[in-house]
Enzyme design. Structure first.
Site, PDB file in Angstrom:
ATOM      1  N   GLU A 109       0.855  -1.197   0.000  1.00  0.00           N
ATOM      2  CA  GLU A 109       0.000   0.000   0.000  1.00  0.00           C
ATOM      3  C   GLU A 109       0.895   1.253   0.000  1.00  0.00           C
ATOM      4  O   GLU A 109       1.961   1.256   0.631  1.00  0.00           O
ATOM      5  CB  GLU A 109      -0.830  -0.045   1.301  1.00  0.00           C
ATOM      6  CG  GLU A 109      -1.746   1.129   1.540  1.00  0.00           C
ATOM      7  CD  GLU A 109      -2.466   0.991   2.914  1.00  0.00           C
ATOM      8  OE1 GLU A 109      -2.079   0.135   3.734  1.00  0.00           O
ATOM      9  OE2 GLU A 109      -3.423   1.754   3.129  1.00  0.00           O
ATOM     10  N   LYS A 144      -9.443   2.449  -1.761  1.00  0.00           N
ATOM     11  CA  LYS A 144      -9.642   1.745  -0.484  1.00  0.00           C
ATOM     12  C   LYS A 144     -10.989   2.094   0.150  1.00  0.00           C
ATOM     13  O   LYS A 144     -11.303   3.273   0.376  1.00  0.00           O
ATOM     14  CB  LYS A 144      -8.493   2.094   0.457  1.00  0.00           C
ATOM     15  CG  LYS A 144      -8.476   1.329   1.763  1.00  0.00           C
ATOM     16  CD  LYS A 144      -7.210   1.687   2.551  1.00  0.00           C
ATOM     17  CE  LYS A 144      -7.060   0.879   3.820  1.00  0.00           C
ATOM     18  NZ  LYS A 144      -5.798   1.215   4.535  1.00  0.00           N
ATOM     19  N   CYS A 203      -5.095  -3.306   2.427  1.00  0.00           N
ATOM     20  CA  CYS A 203      -4.791  -3.389   3.855  1.00  0.00           C
ATOM     21  C   CYS A 203      -6.023  -3.638   4.717  1.00  0.00           C
ATOM     22  O   CYS A 203      -6.619  -4.694   4.670  1.00  0.00           O
ATOM     23  CB  CYS A 203      -4.017  -2.141   4.286  1.00  0.00           C
ATOM     24  SG  CYS A 203      -3.068  -2.431   5.800  1.00  0.00           S
TER      25      CYS A 203
HETATM   26  C1  ACM Z   1      -3.846  -0.041   7.159  1.00  0.00           C
HETATM   27  O1  ACM Z   1      -4.957  -0.162   6.643  1.00  0.00           O
HETATM   28  N1  ACM Z   1      -2.873   0.572   6.529  1.00  0.00           N
HETATM   29  C2  ACM Z   1      -3.567  -0.625   8.476  1.00  0.00           C
END
Ligand code: ACM
Length: 269
Positions: free
Chosen positions: A39, A110, A143
């Site tokens: 990420e 995300k 993530c």
């Molecule tokens: C995250 O979502 N970077 C922990």
């Protein structure tokens, strides 16, 4: 069969040029069809202000993505990793690119923002989708999306065989939880997590937990990294192994779902 390489790296905060060079160099280290990076692998993670994120965010069409597109064409590879995405309307998303055949084949924003990401990024609006590449079907989540089973389930319902999961994990649970996400959906899940520590002007001190991995549809851990190494390694997988959702002569994983009884559950697409 196709070969997936995972790059477990420690991107330098606010040094896009160095991080970009690292991405390019790592693709030259080993042969693979697809390379997966963490990420926010171009910018680093622990931003201190929205202004800082704005300063380092990239539009989808930027000089680095142009160079990555050319690289995928020359080398006949695909690349997936995270970046801070700026849009024409001024929003900044925590996004992941899937670049192959000289093009941006998919861009995921995300869905579930973690910790200070909620101060700096707009919650993703892309939703989940599946992209075909080399005859296989890929989906992306980023993530902290992992902690919502709906994310992996949505991708499985859309037909994903392989979930690509760029991560900057700080909690220690995901690496074990992906056993469940894989077996409950019968998909491959490839997680590229980062290592190292980042601090910022807000007194955050984040230690990233590494442990990048590829888990098979039967829960077998095919490739694992430790919690601190910077390395790139690869594994061959047969994505079609994810197509068999039959557990026994009575049970088929996705067909047996009862969405009409679930509360806020994922409906079939
Ligand atoms: C995250 O979502 N970077 C922990």
């Amino acid at each position: 069969m196709l070969t997936i390489a995972i790059a477990q790296t420690a991107p330098k905060l606010l040094d896009v040029e160095a991080n970009f060079e690292q991405v390019v160099n790592l693709t030259g280290r080993i042969a693979a069809d697809i390379y997966l990076f963490p990420e926010l692998c171009l910018s680093g993670y622990a931003f201190s202000s929205p202004e800082e994120v704005h300063g380092w965010a990239l539009h989808q069409d930027n000089p680095y993505s142009g160079r990555l597109m050319r690289l995928t064409e020359e080398r006949e590879i695909a690349l997936c990793g995270g970046y801070a995405e700026a849009t024409a309307d001024g929003a900044i998303y925590n996004s992941a690119f899937f670049i192959g055949n000289g093009k941006l084949l998919a861009n995921y924003r995300k869905t579930h923002l973690f910790y200070r990401e909620r101060q700096f990024f707009t919650p993703g609006n892309s939703g989940f989708s599946v992209v075909q590449y080399l005859g296989a079907r890929f989906g992306m989540m980023i993530c902290y999306d992992w902690i919502y089973p709906e994310a992996a389930r949505s991708l499985a319902l859309l037909g994903a065989q392989v979930i690509l999961h760029p991560a900057n994990l700080v909690l220690p649970y995901c690496q074990r939880a992906m056993f469940a996400r894989s077996v409950e959906n019968r998909v491959f899940i490839a997680t590229a997590n980062r290592v190292g520590r980042e601090t910022n002007a807000l007194s955050d001190d984040l230690l990233f937990t590494g442990g990048s991995q590829v888990v098979a549809p039967d829960g077998e851990y095919l490739l694992t990294f430790d919690d601190s190494e910077s390395a790139v390694r690869s594994i061959q997988i047969d994505p079609s192994a994810a197509d068999n959702k039959v557990l026994n002569s009575f049970n088929s994983l996705l067909e047996d779902r009862r969405p009409e009884l679930y509360v806020g559950g994922v409906q079939s697409p």
